[in-house]
Write a protein that holds these residues in place. Structure first.
Motif, PDB file in Angstrom:
ATOM      1  N   ARG A   3       0.835  -1.190   0.000  1.00  0.00           N
ATOM      2  CA  ARG A   3       0.000   0.000   0.000  1.00  0.00           C
ATOM      3  C   ARG A   3       0.876   1.250   0.000  1.00  0.00           C
ATOM      4  N   THR A   4       0.461   2.267  -0.740  1.00  0.00           N
ATOM      5  CA  THR A   4       1.192   3.524  -0.756  1.00  0.00           C
ATOM      6  C   THR A   4       0.432   4.577   0.032  1.00  0.00           C
ATOM      7  N   LEU A   5       1.100   5.671   0.345  1.00  0.00           N
ATOM      8  CA  LEU A   5       0.506   6.763   1.100  1.00  0.00           C
ATOM      9  C   LEU A   5      -0.001   7.839   0.134  1.00  0.00           C
ATOM     10  N   PRO A   6      -0.941   8.693   0.583  1.00  0.00           N
ATOM     11  CA  PRO A   6      -1.512   9.707  -0.306  1.00  0.00           C
ATOM     12  C   PRO A   6      -0.569  10.883  -0.530  1.00  0.00           C
ATOM     13  N   GLY A   7       0.477  10.625  -1.308  1.00  0.00           N
ATOM     14  CA  GLY A   7       1.427  11.677  -1.637  1.00  0.00           C
ATOM     15  C   GLY A   7       2.189  11.344  -2.895  1.00  0.00           C
ATOM     16  N   VAL A   8       2.463  12.367  -3.712  1.00  0.00           N
ATOM     17  CA  VAL A   8       3.243  12.204  -4.939  1.00  0.00           C
ATOM     18  C   VAL A   8       4.182  13.399  -5.067  1.00  0.00           C
ATOM     19  N   LEU A   9       5.456  13.117  -5.253  1.00  0.00           N
ATOM     20  CA  LEU A   9       6.438  14.165  -5.525  1.00  0.00           C
ATOM     21  C   LEU A   9       6.947  13.955  -6.941  1.00  0.00           C
ATOM     22  N   LEU A  10       6.735  14.956  -7.803  1.00  0.00           N
ATOM     23  CA  LEU A  10       7.192  14.882  -9.189  1.00  0.00           C
ATOM     24  C   LEU A  10       8.510  15.633  -9.336  1.00  0.00           C
ATOM     25  N   PHE A  74       2.440  16.831  -3.958  1.00  0.00           N
ATOM     26  CA  PHE A  74       1.001  16.823  -3.649  1.00  0.00           C
ATOM     27  C   PHE A  74       0.776  15.788  -2.547  1.00  0.00           C
ATOM     28  N   PHE A  75       0.334  16.256  -1.372  1.00  0.00           N
ATOM     29  CA  PHE A  75       0.235  15.381  -0.204  1.00  0.00           C
ATOM     30  C   PHE A  75      -1.053  15.649   0.569  1.00  0.00           C
ATOM     31  N   VAL A  76      -1.586  14.592   1.194  1.00  0.00           N
ATOM     32  CA  VAL A  76      -2.700  14.741   2.136  1.00  0.00           C
ATOM     33  C   VAL A  76      -2.162  14.410   3.514  1.00  0.00           C
ATOM     34  N   ILE A  77      -2.059  15.439   4.374  1.00  0.00           N
ATOM     35  CA  ILE A  77      -1.478  15.288   5.702  1.00  0.00           C
ATOM     36  C   ILE A  77      -2.492  15.763   6.739  1.00  0.00           C
ATOM     37  N   ASP A  78      -2.920  14.843   7.607  1.00  0.00           N
ATOM     38  CA  ASP A  78      -3.906  15.158   8.654  1.00  0.00           C
ATOM     39  C   ASP A  78      -5.173  15.783   8.066  1.00  0.00           C
TER      40      ASP A  78
END
Length: 205
Positions: A3-10, A74-78
């Motif tokens: 499983r991956t976390l809700p974040g992508v760094l391009l 692009f990240f979803v944190i808390d």
């Protein structure tokens, strides 16, 4: 794949350079070649204690070397959507903007603000094509992950599906990269030294 976390760094860099950069960090991540970019997708927590165990926060805050920029995150944190950008012409600290359900877009305390024009320029978008980006940032209702995916589409960026893990699982070129033990140990030592220094300063106040 895990499983991956809700974040992508391009990153504007090839997969080989990106792989080496991830190994020098502390966050296990998938490295995924995309058209014009290479994506870094956090795959799990770090091996460090709090507050450095949060892989998304660590990745969002990590300075990107000039040779790997432009970098767009692009990240979803808390429950909050965070967008970060670093270009070759900026200092190492990323510029950021947040988006919160019921509130909309706002600055992120402690970071230089990321303006609409700067975000569009970082993505290579023409200034005449920012209406869709403006609509996403101006909205107040919605889900953080969905808002980030809409924003990536509006910016004409690849990899939006990776925020929910879909793109990573279906991409045959995705490679899970684990941090080098030496890099983790070095980070842990530096963090420990900083914690001791802060404690000493508090005692002397």
């Amino acid at each position: 794949m895990s499983r991956t976390l809700p974040g992508v760094l391009l990153l504007h860099a090839d997969a080989k350079l990106t792989d080496a950069w991830v190994r020098r960090g502390v966050v296990p991540s998938y490295v995924v070649p995309l058209p014009g970019w290479t994506a870094v997708v956090p795959a799990g927590p770090t091996q460090l204690s709090a507050p450095y165990d949060d892989a998304l926060t660590v990745t969002a805050n990590r300075p990107v070397p000039t040779r790997l920029r432009t970098a767009l995150g692009f990240f979803v944190i808390d429950g909050i959507a965070i967008v970060s950008a670093q270009t070759r012409g900026w200092r190492s600290a990323p510029r950021m903007v947040s988006w919160t359900p019921g509130h909309g877009a706002d600055e992120v305390p402690g970071f230089p603000p990321l303006k609409l024009g700067q975000l569009a320029e970082s993505a290579g978008l023409d200034e005449n094509d920012v209406a869709g980006v403006r609509r996403v940032l101006a909205a107040r209702a919605g889900d953080p992950t969905a808002q980030l995916q809409q924003l990536m589409h509006a910016l004409a960026l690849p990899g939006a599906g990776m925020l929910s893990g879909e793109g990573v699982k279906s991409d045959l070129e995705a490679v899970l990269v684990e941090p080098d033990r030496s890099a983790v140990g070095h980070f842990e030592k530096v963090a420990g030294d900083e914690a001791e220094m802060r404690a000493e300063l508090r005692e002397n106040l």
